[in-house]
Design a protein around this motif. Structure first.
Motif, PDB file in Angstrom:
ATOM      1  N   ALA A 108      61.798  71.857  51.727  1.00 43.81           N
ATOM      2  CA  ALA A 108      62.022  70.356  52.067  1.00 43.81           C
ATOM      3  C   ALA A 108      60.599  69.684  51.411  1.00 43.81           C
ATOM      4  O   ALA A 108      60.910  68.573  50.910  1.00 43.81           O
ATOM      5  CB  ALA A 108      61.916  70.102  53.337  1.00 43.81           C
ATOM      6  N   TYR A 109      59.556  70.364  51.581  1.00 48.74           N
ATOM      7  CA  TYR A 109      58.241  69.779  50.940  1.00 48.74           C
ATOM      8  C   TYR A 109      58.032  70.016  49.472  1.00 48.74           C
ATOM      9  O   TYR A 109      57.751  68.888  48.631  1.00 48.74           O
ATOM     10  CB  TYR A 109      57.086  70.300  51.890  1.00 48.74           C
ATOM     11  N   ILE A 110      58.545  71.109  49.013  1.00 47.64           N
ATOM     12  CA  ILE A 110      58.648  71.103  47.552  1.00 47.64           C
ATOM     13  C   ILE A 110      59.658  70.318  46.752  1.00 47.64           C
ATOM     14  O   ILE A 110      59.181  69.722  45.986  1.00 47.64           O
ATOM     15  CB  ILE A 110      59.017  72.462  47.179  1.00 47.64           C
ATOM     16  N   SER A 111      60.745  69.918  47.381  1.00 44.56           N
ATOM     17  CA  SER A 111      61.765  68.825  46.696  1.00 44.56           C
ATOM     18  C   SER A 111      61.106  67.556  46.682  1.00 44.56           C
ATOM     19  O   SER A 111      61.087  66.885  45.587  1.00 44.56           O
ATOM     20  CB  SER A 111      62.944  68.913  47.673  1.00 44.56           C
ATOM     21  N   GLU A 112      60.107  67.224  47.640  1.00 43.29           N
ATOM     22  CA  GLU A 112      59.536  65.945  47.854  1.00 43.29           C
ATOM     23  C   GLU A 112      58.541  65.866  46.633  1.00 43.29           C
ATOM     24  O   GLU A 112      58.423  64.980  45.751  1.00 43.29           O
ATOM     25  CB  GLU A 112      58.999  65.730  49.141  1.00 43.29           C
ATOM     26  N   ILE A 113      57.630  66.970  46.414  1.00 46.72           N
ATOM     27  CA  ILE A 113      56.867  67.074  45.528  1.00 46.72           C
ATOM     28  C   ILE A 113      57.506  67.027  44.053  1.00 46.72           C
ATOM     29  O   ILE A 113      56.905  66.151  43.247  1.00 46.72           O
ATOM     30  CB  ILE A 113      55.935  68.228  45.658  1.00 46.72           C
ATOM     31  N   LEU A 114      58.445  67.693  43.719  1.00 47.58           N
ATOM     32  CA  LEU A 114      59.081  67.546  42.662  1.00 47.58           C
ATOM     33  C   LEU A 114      59.606  66.117  42.163  1.00 47.58           C
ATOM     34  O   LEU A 114      59.788  65.761  41.084  1.00 47.58           O
ATOM     35  CB  LEU A 114      60.100  68.887  42.400  1.00 47.58           C
ATOM     36  N   ARG A 115      60.215  65.741  43.389  1.00 52.84           N
ATOM     37  CA  ARG A 115      60.860  64.344  42.859  1.00 52.84           C
ATOM     38  C   ARG A 115      59.796  63.458  42.606  1.00 52.84           C
ATOM     39  O   ARG A 115      60.317  62.579  41.780  1.00 52.84           O
ATOM     40  CB  ARG A 115      61.722  63.826  44.363  1.00 52.84           C
ATOM     41  N   THR A 139      67.502  67.293  28.506  1.00 52.87           N
ATOM     42  CA  THR A 139      66.500  66.516  28.714  1.00 52.87           C
ATOM     43  C   THR A 139      65.631  66.881  29.851  1.00 52.87           C
ATOM     44  O   THR A 139      64.281  66.907  29.888  1.00 52.87           O
ATOM     45  CB  THR A 139      66.902  64.980  28.654  1.00 52.87           C
ATOM     46  N   PHE A 140      66.450  66.939  30.989  1.00 54.43           N
ATOM     47  CA  PHE A 140      65.750  67.163  32.176  1.00 54.43           C
ATOM     48  C   PHE A 140      65.062  68.585  32.198  1.00 54.43           C
ATOM     49  O   PHE A 140      64.016  68.880  32.609  1.00 54.43           O
ATOM     50  CB  PHE A 140      66.787  67.406  33.372  1.00 54.43           C
ATOM     51  N   ARG A 141      65.676  69.774  31.675  1.00 53.64           N
ATOM     52  CA  ARG A 141      65.254  71.115  31.582  1.00 53.64           C
ATOM     53  C   ARG A 141      63.929  71.218  30.675  1.00 53.64           C
ATOM     54  O   ARG A 141      62.920  71.921  30.820  1.00 53.64           O
ATOM     55  CB  ARG A 141      66.314  72.028  31.142  1.00 53.64           C
ATOM     56  N   ALA A 142      64.328  70.689  29.346  1.00 59.67           N
ATOM     57  CA  ALA A 142      63.209  70.780  28.286  1.00 59.67           C
ATOM     58  C   ALA A 142      62.294  69.886  28.261  1.00 59.67           C
ATOM     59  O   ALA A 142      61.106  70.250  27.509  1.00 59.67           O
ATOM     60  CB  ALA A 142      63.774  71.029  26.842  1.00 59.67           C
ATOM     61  N   ILE A 143      62.240  68.694  28.473  1.00 56.82           N
ATOM     62  CA  ILE A 143      61.271  67.613  28.485  1.00 56.82           C
ATOM     63  C   ILE A 143      60.648  67.140  29.743  1.00 56.82           C
ATOM     64  O   ILE A 143      59.443  66.934  29.969  1.00 56.82           O
ATOM     65  CB  ILE A 143      61.925  66.465  27.790  1.00 56.82           C
ATOM     66  N   ILE A 144      61.494  66.817  30.714  1.00 57.22           N
ATOM     67  CA  ILE A 144      60.995  66.261  31.933  1.00 57.22           C
ATOM     68  C   ILE A 144      60.280  67.281  32.821  1.00 57.22           C
ATOM     69  O   ILE A 144      59.245  67.193  33.551  1.00 57.22           O
ATOM     70  CB  ILE A 144      62.155  65.611  32.755  1.00 57.22           C
ATOM     71  N   ILE A 145      60.983  68.477  33.329  1.00 56.75           N
ATOM     72  CA  ILE A 145      60.690  69.413  34.016  1.00 56.75           C
ATOM     73  C   ILE A 145      59.108  69.777  33.453  1.00 56.75           C
ATOM     74  O   ILE A 145      58.423  70.207  34.359  1.00 56.75           O
ATOM     75  CB  ILE A 145      61.614  70.639  34.206  1.00 56.75           C
ATOM     76  N   PRO A 146      58.866  70.103  32.419  1.00 59.53           N
ATOM     77  CA  PRO A 146      57.391  70.675  31.778  1.00 59.53           C
ATOM     78  C   PRO A 146      56.377  69.651  32.275  1.00 59.53           C
ATOM     79  O   PRO A 146      55.410  70.092  32.554  1.00 59.53           O
ATOM     80  CB  PRO A 146      57.761  71.023  30.345  1.00 59.53           C
ATOM     81  N   GLN A 147      56.795  68.497  31.912  1.00 58.57           N
ATOM     82  CA  GLN A 147      55.738  67.459  32.189  1.00 58.57           C
ATOM     83  C   GLN A 147      55.693  67.451  33.733  1.00 58.57           C
ATOM     84  O   GLN A 147      54.270  67.163  34.285  1.00 58.57           O
ATOM     85  CB  GLN A 147      56.014  66.153  31.680  1.00 58.57           C
ATOM     86  N   ALA A 148      56.622  67.309  34.430  1.00 57.98           N
ATOM     87  CA  ALA A 148      56.693  67.076  35.939  1.00 57.98           C
ATOM     88  C   ALA A 148      55.872  68.428  36.746  1.00 57.98           C
ATOM     89  O   ALA A 148      55.137  68.138  37.622  1.00 57.98           O
ATOM     90  CB  ALA A 148      57.786  66.993  36.564  1.00 57.98           C
ATOM     91  N   THR A 149      56.071  69.851  36.013  1.00 51.10           N
ATOM     92  CA  THR A 149      55.422  70.800  36.514  1.00 51.10           C
ATOM     93  C   THR A 149      54.003  70.709  36.528  1.00 51.10           C
ATOM     94  O   THR A 149      53.139  71.256  37.553  1.00 51.10           O
ATOM     95  CB  THR A 149      55.816  72.109  35.751  1.00 51.10           C
ATOM     96  N   ARG A 150      53.267  70.105  35.483  1.00 50.31           N
ATOM     97  CA  ARG A 150      51.804  69.898  35.438  1.00 50.31           C
ATOM     98  C   ARG A 150      51.357  68.964  36.530  1.00 50.31           C
ATOM     99  O   ARG A 150      50.386  69.127  37.101  1.00 50.31           O
ATOM    100  CB  ARG A 150      51.523  69.340  34.031  1.00 50.31           C
ATOM    101  N   ILE A 151      52.279  67.957  36.809  1.00 52.48           N
ATOM    102  CA  ILE A 151      51.904  66.862  37.828  1.00 52.48           C
ATOM    103  C   ILE A 151      51.977  67.522  39.000  1.00 52.48           C
ATOM    104  O   ILE A 151      51.094  67.217  40.183  1.00 52.48           O
ATOM    105  CB  ILE A 151      52.864  65.841  37.561  1.00 52.48           C
ATOM    106  N   ALA A 152      53.013  68.323  39.289  1.00 58.43           N
ATOM    107  CA  ALA A 152      53.557  69.036  40.606  1.00 58.43           C
ATOM    108  C   ALA A 152      52.456  70.125  40.983  1.00 58.43           C
ATOM    109  O   ALA A 152      52.540  70.630  42.207  1.00 58.43           O
ATOM    110  CB  ALA A 152      54.789  69.306  40.674  1.00 58.43           C
TER     111      ALA A 152
END
Length: 228
Positions: A108-115, A139-152
């Motif tokens: 639940a907490y991880i989902s909020e962080i990722l969102r 786009t979600f897998r190859a572009i958005i997720i890698p950038q979001a991972t660094r933020i999260a």
């Protein structure tokens, strides 16, 4: 201060003698924490996709799940799994029950962080990918997720540390982790104070080590950020 009998607060001899037994609970503590966080990450990613979905039902179900998990104590949920499910003929070993509890709770907490991390990625990334003819999935897998991972990464590291500390609740269902071993020695020697101080120091050391690696990963990931 002079009237305080320090031997009743902390007994160095007992602490040293019981240290090997306390340390023997570390593998179970780390096993629960790491597996739970990993499973929580997978479940949390699925919840994130549901929260970002245009289907109102999926969005609603994810919101209810997150609200329930964040609004109920982990200990209550742990008891529901370990002591409650046997009433409907579903029974798990204590270790498995603890992993299920902390996985579902951390998700639940991880989902909020990722969102939040996904939402913070510049919307222009989506538009650029669309202009290149890329579908939403890739786009979600190859572009958005890698950038979001660094933020999260920083808050995800905090979740892991919280789960490590939270594993002490598994002692309530007799899992032989650090806190449970401390309770055993404390009850046998009638000196809970020394044991609880030792437990605090051990958890502090473990969390400090993980915090160091979290900081290291943040430094590594920041190397690939283009400075404006």
């Amino acid at each position: 201060m002079g009237n305080i009998e320090w031997q009743y607060i902390f007994d160095p001899e007992l602490a040293w003698e019981s240290l090997p037994f306390l340390i023997s609970g570390i593998p179970n503590t780390l096993l629960i924490a790491i597996i739970s966080t990993f499973l929580g990450l997978i479940i949390g990613l699925g919840l994130t996709v549901m929260r970002l979905s245009e289907m109102k039902l999926l969005n609603f179900l994810a919101k209810v799940y997150v609200s329930f998990m964040r609004g109920t104590p982990a200990l209550v949920f742990l008891f529901l799994i370990y002591f409650g499910l046997p009433f409907v003929n579903i029974q798990f070993p204590a270790m498995t029950a603890a992993i299920i509890c902390f996985s579902l709770n951390s998700a639940a907490y991880i989902s909020e962080i990722l969102r939040s991390a996904v939402s913070s990625v510049d919307h222009g990334q989506w538009e650029a990918a669309k202009a290149l003819g890329l579908g939403k999935g890739i786009t979600f897998r190859a572009i958005i997720i890698p950038q979001a991972t660094r933020i999260a990464l920083p808050p995800l590291g905090n979740v892991l540390i919280d789960v490590i500390k939270g594993t002490s609740l598994a002692a309530m269902i007799t899992v032989n982790e650090i806190f449970q071993n401390a309770r055993i020695v404390g009850g046998r020697e009638f000196d809970y104070m020394t044991m609880y101080i030792m437990v605090a120091l051990i958890y502090w050391l473990i969390c400090s080590i993980f915090s160091y690696f979290q900081t290291y990963l943040e430094v590594i990931s920041s190397r690939y950020v283009i400075q404006k």
